[in-house]
Motif scaffolding. Structure first.
Motif, PDB file in Angstrom:
ATOM      1  N   PHE A   1       0.831  -1.196   0.000  1.00  0.00           N
ATOM      2  CA  PHE A   1       0.000   0.000   0.000  1.00  0.00           C
ATOM      3  C   PHE A   1       0.874   1.258   0.000  1.00  0.00           C
ATOM      4  CE2 PHE A   1      -2.066   3.489   2.199  1.00  0.00           C
ATOM      5  CZ  PHE A   1      -3.206   3.641   1.439  1.00  0.00           C
ATOM      6  N   GLN A   2       1.900   1.279   0.833  1.00  0.00           N
ATOM      7  CA  GLN A   2       2.783   2.456   0.884  1.00  0.00           C
ATOM      8  C   GLN A   2       3.545   2.628  -0.427  1.00  0.00           C
ATOM      9  OE1 GLN A   2       2.648   4.803   3.069  1.00  0.00           O
ATOM     10  NE2 GLN A   2       1.268   3.699   4.408  1.00  0.00           N
ATOM     11  N   LEU A   3       3.952   1.541  -1.031  1.00  0.00           N
ATOM     12  CA  LEU A   3       4.619   1.617  -2.337  1.00  0.00           C
ATOM     13  C   LEU A   3       3.673   2.197  -3.390  1.00  0.00           C
ATOM     14  CD1 LEU A   3       6.985   0.967  -4.254  1.00  0.00           C
ATOM     15  CD2 LEU A   3       5.968  -1.296  -4.541  1.00  0.00           C
ATOM     16  N   LEU A   4       2.430   1.767  -3.373  1.00  0.00           N
ATOM     17  CA  LEU A   4       1.449   2.287  -4.332  1.00  0.00           C
ATOM     18  C   LEU A   4       1.144   3.764  -4.067  1.00  0.00           C
ATOM     19  CD1 LEU A   4      -0.913  -0.799  -4.550  1.00  0.00           C
ATOM     20  CD2 LEU A   4       0.769  -0.042  -6.248  1.00  0.00           C
ATOM     21  N   ARG A   5       1.205   4.171  -2.826  1.00  0.00           N
ATOM     22  CA  ARG A   5       1.053   5.604  -2.499  1.00  0.00           C
ATOM     23  C   ARG A   5       2.182   6.409  -3.134  1.00  0.00           C
ATOM     24  NH1 ARG A   5       1.199   7.416   3.234  1.00  0.00           N
ATOM     25  NH2 ARG A   5       0.706   9.428   2.316  1.00  0.00           N
ATOM     26  N   VAL A   6       3.402   5.890  -3.048  1.00  0.00           N
ATOM     27  CA  VAL A   6       4.556   6.566  -3.656  1.00  0.00           C
ATOM     28  C   VAL A   6       4.363   6.660  -5.165  1.00  0.00           C
ATOM     29  CG1 VAL A   6       7.041   6.342  -4.134  1.00  0.00           C
ATOM     30  CG2 VAL A   6       6.166   5.943  -1.820  1.00  0.00           C
ATOM     31  N   ILE A   7       3.907   5.580  -5.766  1.00  0.00           N
ATOM     32  CA  ILE A   7       3.643   5.584  -7.213  1.00  0.00           C
ATOM     33  C   ILE A   7       2.573   6.613  -7.547  1.00  0.00           C
ATOM     34  CG2 ILE A   7       2.641   4.211  -9.092  1.00  0.00           C
ATOM     35  CD1 ILE A   7       4.102   1.772  -7.825  1.00  0.00           C
ATOM     36  N   SER A   8       1.539   6.691  -6.742  1.00  0.00           N
ATOM     37  CA  SER A   8       0.481   7.672  -6.964  1.00  0.00           C
ATOM     38  C   SER A   8       1.033   9.090  -6.918  1.00  0.00           C
ATOM     39  CB  SER A   8      -0.622   7.502  -5.919  1.00  0.00           C
ATOM     40  OG  SER A   8      -1.619   8.480  -6.078  1.00  0.00           O
ATOM     41  N   PHE A   9       1.848   9.378  -5.918  1.00  0.00           N
ATOM     42  CA  PHE A   9       2.460  10.714  -5.828  1.00  0.00           C
ATOM     43  C   PHE A   9       3.365  10.990  -7.018  1.00  0.00           C
ATOM     44  CE2 PHE A   9       1.724  10.896  -1.107  1.00  0.00           C
ATOM     45  CZ  PHE A   9       0.981  12.071  -1.141  1.00  0.00           C
TER      46      PHE A   9
ATOM     47  N   GLY B   1     -19.151   4.604  -6.926  1.00  0.00           N
ATOM     48  CA  GLY B   1     -19.215   5.770  -7.799  1.00  0.00           C
ATOM     49  C   GLY B   1     -17.829   6.094  -8.310  1.00  0.00           C
ATOM     50  N   SER B   2     -17.693   7.190  -8.981  1.00  0.00           N
ATOM     51  CA  SER B   2     -16.370   7.573  -9.478  1.00  0.00           C
ATOM     52  C   SER B   2     -15.768   8.709  -8.663  1.00  0.00           C
ATOM     53  CB  SER B   2     -16.461   7.965 -10.948  1.00  0.00           C
ATOM     54  OG  SER B   2     -17.329   9.076 -11.084  1.00  0.00           O
ATOM     55  N   ILE B   3     -16.416   9.070  -7.559  1.00  0.00           N
ATOM     56  CA  ILE B   3     -15.922  10.127  -6.687  1.00  0.00           C
ATOM     57  C   ILE B   3     -15.484   9.499  -5.365  1.00  0.00           C
ATOM     58  CG2 ILE B   3     -16.496  12.277  -5.466  1.00  0.00           C
ATOM     59  CD1 ILE B   3     -16.574  12.638  -8.468  1.00  0.00           C
ATOM     60  N   ASP B   4     -14.264   9.818  -4.948  1.00  0.00           N
ATOM     61  CA  ASP B   4     -13.754   9.311  -3.682  1.00  0.00           C
ATOM     62  C   ASP B   4     -14.529   9.931  -2.526  1.00  0.00           C
ATOM     63  OD1 ASP B   4     -11.753   8.051  -1.899  1.00  0.00           O
ATOM     64  OD2 ASP B   4     -11.298  10.154  -1.464  1.00  0.00           O
ATOM     65  N   ILE B   5     -14.896   9.114  -1.554  1.00  0.00           N
ATOM     66  CA  ILE B   5     -15.721   9.612  -0.454  1.00  0.00           C
ATOM     67  C   ILE B   5     -14.926  10.438   0.559  1.00  0.00           C
ATOM     68  CG2 ILE B   5     -17.436   7.784  -0.634  1.00  0.00           C
ATOM     69  CD1 ILE B   5     -16.085   6.398   1.731  1.00  0.00           C
ATOM     70  N   TRP B   6     -13.631  10.232   0.677  1.00  0.00           N
ATOM     71  CA  TRP B   6     -12.838  10.963   1.663  1.00  0.00           C
ATOM     72  C   TRP B   6     -12.237  12.236   1.081  1.00  0.00           C
ATOM     73  CZ3 TRP B   6     -14.139   9.225   6.144  1.00  0.00           C
ATOM     74  CH2 TRP B   6     -14.319   7.874   6.360  1.00  0.00           C
ATOM     75  N   ASP B   7     -11.665  12.155  -0.110  1.00  0.00           N
ATOM     76  CA  ASP B   7     -10.990  13.311  -0.701  1.00  0.00           C
ATOM     77  C   ASP B   7     -11.879  14.098  -1.651  1.00  0.00           C
ATOM     78  OD1 ASP B   7      -8.777  12.604   0.721  1.00  0.00           O
ATOM     79  OD2 ASP B   7      -7.734  11.674  -0.965  1.00  0.00           O
ATOM     80  N   ASN B   8     -13.067  13.557  -1.937  1.00  0.00           N
ATOM     81  CA  ASN B   8     -14.027  14.211  -2.821  1.00  0.00           C
ATOM     82  C   ASN B   8     -13.412  14.585  -4.172  1.00  0.00           C
ATOM     83  OD1 ASN B   8     -16.627  15.040  -3.397  1.00  0.00           O
ATOM     84  ND2 ASN B   8     -16.236  17.139  -2.734  1.00  0.00           N
ATOM     85  N   ARG B   9     -12.731  13.617  -4.755  1.00  0.00           N
ATOM     86  CA  ARG B   9     -12.162  13.823  -6.092  1.00  0.00           C
ATOM     87  C   ARG B   9     -12.444  12.610  -6.958  1.00  0.00           C
ATOM     88  NH1 ARG B   9      -7.776  10.823  -7.419  1.00  0.00           N
ATOM     89  NH2 ARG B   9      -6.384  10.092  -5.797  1.00  0.00           N
ATOM     90  N   ARG B  10     -12.388  12.837  -8.254  1.00  0.00           N
ATOM     91  CA  ARG B  10     -12.589  11.746  -9.205  1.00  0.00           C
ATOM     92  C   ARG B  10     -11.438  10.760  -9.132  1.00  0.00           C
ATOM     93  NH1 ARG B  10     -16.304  11.158 -12.282  1.00  0.00           N
ATOM     94  NH2 ARG B  10     -17.741  12.664 -13.093  1.00  0.00           N
ATOM     95  N   LEU B  11     -11.778   9.486  -9.237  1.00  0.00           N
ATOM     96  CA  LEU B  11     -10.740   8.477  -9.318  1.00  0.00           C
ATOM     97  C   LEU B  11     -10.033   8.617 -10.659  1.00  0.00           C
ATOM     98  CD1 LEU B  11     -12.731   7.236  -7.125  1.00  0.00           C
ATOM     99  CD2 LEU B  11     -11.631   5.109  -7.732  1.00  0.00           C
ATOM    100  N   THR B  12      -8.751   8.339 -10.648  1.00  0.00           N
ATOM    101  CA  THR B  12      -7.955   8.488 -11.861  1.00  0.00           C
ATOM    102  C   THR B  12      -7.531   7.120 -12.386  1.00  0.00           C
ATOM    103  OG1 THR B  12      -5.858   8.574 -10.673  1.00  0.00           O
ATOM    104  CG2 THR B  12      -7.034  10.683 -10.982  1.00  0.00           C
ATOM    105  N   PHE B  13      -6.936   7.145 -13.548  1.00  0.00           N
ATOM    106  CA  PHE B  13      -6.378   5.942 -14.153  1.00  0.00           C
ATOM    107  C   PHE B  13      -5.337   5.326 -13.217  1.00  0.00           C
ATOM    108  CE2 PHE B  13      -3.142   3.955 -16.910  1.00  0.00           C
ATOM    109  CZ  PHE B  13      -3.924   2.989 -17.501  1.00  0.00           C
ATOM    110  N   VAL B  14      -4.498   6.162 -12.615  1.00  0.00           N
ATOM    111  CA  VAL B  14      -3.456   5.668 -11.704  1.00  0.00           C
ATOM    112  C   VAL B  14      -4.079   5.000 -10.484  1.00  0.00           C
ATOM    113  CG1 VAL B  14      -1.529   6.367 -10.214  1.00  0.00           C
ATOM    114  CG2 VAL B  14      -1.743   7.341 -12.501  1.00  0.00           C
ATOM    115  N   ASP B  15      -5.133   5.596  -9.923  1.00  0.00           N
ATOM    116  CA  ASP B  15      -5.824   4.971  -8.779  1.00  0.00           C
ATOM    117  C   ASP B  15      -6.311   3.576  -9.144  1.00  0.00           C
ATOM    118  OD1 ASP B  15      -5.587   7.287  -7.133  1.00  0.00           O
ATOM    119  OD2 ASP B  15      -7.387   8.137  -8.055  1.00  0.00           O
ATOM    120  N   ASN B  16      -6.912   3.456 -10.305  1.00  0.00           N
ATOM    121  CA  ASN B  16      -7.442   2.162 -10.745  1.00  0.00           C
ATOM    122  C   ASN B  16      -6.330   1.161 -11.024  1.00  0.00           C
ATOM    123  OD1 ASN B  16     -10.258   2.715 -10.596  1.00  0.00           O
ATOM    124  ND2 ASN B  16     -10.056   3.981 -12.412  1.00  0.00           N
ATOM    125  N   ILE B  17      -5.248   1.602 -11.643  1.00  0.00           N
ATOM    126  CA  ILE B  17      -4.120   0.703 -11.923  1.00  0.00           C
ATOM    127  C   ILE B  17      -3.499   0.221 -10.617  1.00  0.00           C
ATOM    128  CG2 ILE B  17      -1.758   0.607 -12.859  1.00  0.00           C
ATOM    129  CD1 ILE B  17      -4.017   0.335 -14.947  1.00  0.00           C
TER     130      ILE B  17
END
Length: 158
Positions: free
Chosen positions: A101-109, A122-138
Motif C-alpha cells: 500500500f505504501q509503495l502504491l502511495r509513492v507511485i500515486s504521488f 461511484g467515481s468520486i472518492d468519499i474521503w478526498d471528494n475527487r474523481r478516481l484516476t487511471f493511476v488509482d485504478n491501476i
C-alpha cells in the motif's frame, strides 16, 4: 487518530482475541479464513485514508506482526484446518500488503501528485471528494492482482 482509526483497530484486535481464545468454541475455520483473507482488502478499501497517517500505519503493521503470531498459535488446531492447510495461512501476509500500500502511495504521488484512493461504487472518492484516476485504478489492479496471486499461491503451495 480519529474515531474511525480507533474503532477499526479496536474491533480488529477484539476479533483477533476472540479467535485466539475462542471461549465458547464457536469460531469455525470458515470464519478464520474469511478474517484472514478480508484483512488486506479491508485495509485498502476502507482504511486507505487512515493508512496515510504514519502512527496508524505503524499500529496496523504491529498488528500484522501479531497476526503472524496468531497464525502460528492456531495453525495446528484441528478445527481450523482445511485439507490444504490452516485457515489462518493468509494472516502471514498482512504486513506485505501494508508495505505494498505504501509503495502504491509513492507511485500515486510520482505519477499524479495526489494521494492514492480506493475505487468505490461511484467515481468520486468519499474521503478526498475527487474523481478516481487511471493511476488509482491501476494501483488497485496491482494490489488486487498480488492479492489473488498470493491467495492462489497459498493454496497451491500449502
Amino acid at each position: 487518530m480519529d474515531n474511525w482509526d480507533f474503532y477499526s483497530i479496536f474491533i480488529y484486535v477484539a476479533i483477533s482475541l476472540i479467535i485466539y481464545f475462542d471461549p465458547y468454541g464457536l469460531i469455525t475455520k470458515e470464519m478464520v479464513l474469511f478474517y484472514a483473507y478480508l484483512t488486506p482488502l479491508f485495509l485498502y478499501l476502507f482504511n486507505y485514508k487512515s493508512l496515510r497517517k504514519l502512527n496508524v500505519w505503524i499500529i496496523w503493521t504491529i498488528i500484522s506482526l501479531l497476526d503472524i503470531v496468531l497464525y502460528y498459535e492456531i495453525s495446528g488446531i484441528e478445527k481450523f484446518m482445511f485439507v490444504r492447510g490452516p485457515a489462518s495461512g493468509f494472516l502471514r501476509y498482512t504486513w506485505i500488503f501494508l508495505l505494498l500500500f505504501q509503495l502504491l502511495r509513492v507511485i500515486s504521488f510520482k505519477f499524479q501528485e495526489m494521494e492514492l484512493v480506493a475505487p468505490n461504487k461511484g467515481s468520486i472518492d468519499i474521503w478526498d471528494n475527487r474523481r478516481l484516476t487511471f493511476v488509482d485504478n491501476i494501483c488497485f489492479i496491482i494490489y488486487g492482482g498480488i492479492f489473488v496471486f498470493m491467495g492462489v499461491a497459498e493454496q497451491v503451495f500449502n
